[in-house]
Design a protein around this motif. Sequence first.
Motif, short mmCIF file in Angstrom:
data_model
loop_
_atom_site.label_atom_id
_atom_site.label_comp_id
_atom_site.label_asym_id
_atom_site.label_seq_id
_atom_site.Cartn_x
_atom_site.Cartn_y
_atom_site.Cartn_z
N HIS A 57 0.62 17.84 -49.96
CA HIS A 57 2.07 18.14 -50.01
C HIS A 57 2.81 16.92 -50.55
N PRO A 58 2.86 16.77 -51.87
CA PRO A 58 3.56 15.60 -52.42
C PRO A 58 5.07 15.73 -52.34
N GLY A 59 5.58 16.96 -52.19
CA GLY A 59 7.03 17.16 -52.25
C GLY A 59 7.49 17.17 -53.69
N PRO A 60 8.70 17.65 -53.93
CA PRO A 60 9.20 17.79 -55.31
C PRO A 60 9.18 16.50 -56.11
N THR A 61 9.38 15.35 -55.47
CA THR A 61 9.40 14.09 -56.23
C THR A 61 8.13 13.27 -56.05
N GLY A 62 7.15 13.78 -55.26
CA GLY A 62 5.89 13.06 -55.09
C GLY A 62 5.91 11.99 -54.02
N ASN A 63 6.95 11.98 -53.17
CA ASN A 63 7.12 10.92 -52.17
C ASN A 63 6.91 11.36 -50.73
N ALA A 64 6.61 12.63 -50.50
CA ALA A 64 6.53 13.10 -49.11
C ALA A 64 5.50 12.30 -48.32
N PHE A 111 14.70 9.20 -52.71
CA PHE A 111 14.42 10.63 -52.82
C PHE A 111 15.05 11.45 -51.69
N THR A 132 12.41 12.41 -45.08
CA THR A 132 11.53 11.33 -45.52
C THR A 132 10.06 11.76 -45.43
N LEU A 133 9.77 12.64 -44.48
CA LEU A 133 8.39 13.11 -44.31
C LEU A 133 8.01 14.22 -45.26
N VAL A 134 8.89 15.20 -45.48
CA VAL A 134 8.46 16.37 -46.26
C VAL A 134 9.34 16.65 -47.48
N GLU A 135 10.40 15.85 -47.69
CA GLU A 135 11.33 16.09 -48.81
C GLU A 135 12.05 17.43 -48.66
#
Lengths: 317, 317
Positions: free
Chosen positions: A153-160, B281, B245-248
């Motif tokens: 689960h990277p999230g939309p921006t890849g930071n999750a 993000f 911050t954890l899952v966007e």
Amino acid sequence: MHTDLVAALDIGGTKIAGALVDGHGRILLRAQRATPAQEDGDTVMRAVEDVLGELTVSPLWSGARAVGIGSAGPVDASAGTVSPVNVPGWRGYPLVEGVRRATGGLPVELIGDGVAITAAEHWQGAARGHDNALCMVVSTGVGGGLVLNGQLHPGPTGNAGHIGHISVDLDGDACPCGSRGCVERIASGPNIARRALDAGWRPGPDGDTTAAAVGEAARAGDPVAVASFERAAQALAAGIAATATLVEIDIAVIGGGVAKAGEVLFAPLRRALADYATLSFVQRLTVAPALMGTDAGLVGAAAAALTRRNSATAAGV
Amino acid sequence: MHTDLVAALDIGGTKIAGALVDGHGRILLRAQRATPAQEDGDTVMRAVEDVLGELTVSPLWSGARAVGIGSAGPVDASAGTVSPVNVPGWRGYPLVEGVRRATGGLPVELIGDGVAITAAEHWQGAARGHDNALCMVVSTGVGGGLVLNGQLHPGPTGNAGHIGHISVDLDGDACPCGSRGCVERIASGPNIARRALDAGWRPGPDGDTTAAAVGEAARAGDPVAVASFERAAQALAAGIAATATLVEIDIAVIGGGVAKAGEVLFAPLRRALADYATLSFVQRLTVAPALMGTDAGLVGAAAAALTRRNSATAAGV
């Protein structure tokens, strides 16, 4: 014939590593440069191109179908840009475009370094077989990534998965990120060392004041050193429990230099988890040390590229 | 002809509501019973069967293809059981099996009530069009649910999004859940009222000491009442920021009685979010009041059943 090769890049503030990786996660070829972290953005990009150049001249390159990048964050996967804290020349830098150009137009998958390490632990490490996992690196900083429903689960921006910067102490000490009481502000190596020194711990004759030295003192029974690790464990436990309560994970995998302290960290961490992970559906949560070594970033970046390629293939793209 | 009808159940400690809902979220038929919350488990189940009985006798019932249940938690979707805190007769109670039997073997989808409300807000409310959202209810307790990658994220047991019981104050007050410094322990209605009373706020001639009365006093400028809402807003902000911050997520939707206080809550919440949601993000994160009314639980349970049915159909099941 390798029909399922990908190129992988692991980009940090110290080094830029590259590899050709096969569908089993085997590294067939490597290249590396020091990161010219204090130079301008295009100079840093040239170091990336040099690494890629060593890969593209190989006869193996013809099998490469995609590129995976795990980069120090923050990244912006939706824009294809990166802004690594320790590389000031890169702010919103169009890394994906540069890599695509340097590789003859291959598809490029960008994720944060915590997400990359998570991909590696899920593919071949301690999170293997777990459909819902948090993987963390506790080191100079605290980073992480998530596997949910069996998928990264990277999230939309890849930071999750940025667990280092969730607040577990809303009135706590100011964190360089701008918030207060972040997990990293309490549990990172430098904070473990600082807290021990502030409380009166003194290094041995070698003068080593790192968290590793505090960990050795804790193993030898020094109560101040033990207390500093216990406080770090408490913050990690609160953060891990929060993650489990929010998204339901069944394992937290912890790597990085601080995790090498072993039971000095893991024993109080398991005790503190029992205090903070209280709801029925999070009580089965376990913690485990990471299994992937220094290649985790490369292997994880490769995993992300392979996964993307496979879903694109399945979708007929 | 309604070819895409589902039955929905919204099960709480006070009432058991049922409905037949069409593919547009319209409620075509309703039934309701008080929850015999202090009775034994089978007596509570009979109330559920009575609600379903009113639905099954309708000529519309022949169009019902599945049942969605949103229940007070904890639930265990993988086992098909529920253990609502306020219904002591139900502990690991096999609700899914009972509902399946009472509906002639229809497929049954079980989720927690916070997840159900999230499904409703995502389908037709304030989270519509958002692929990554947190929806919360701030009331006697604090609950919630998540939408990730455009889909409801109930988690393996149907409990994900339990933001009320993440700790944002690891040394804070003990929470009835067993942890410390939980969001609910600081931000729920009863805690807002208690904190105001402890700090010297006194109710008006009507003797109303609820959070709603504290909210009225805050709107009139009472500094103690304002401070109690500000503290609640700070805890909610830390929890929302942690989630982002954890899952966007890009939006946090807040409903429930405490959210009715309006700007007395939302203004300090937006300010506090700027303090805790600091990484690049998560800075675009917004908060919005919930739009679905008291039918949110029913509409959300229907949404979960419809989604499950559609994915099963797509998979050729």
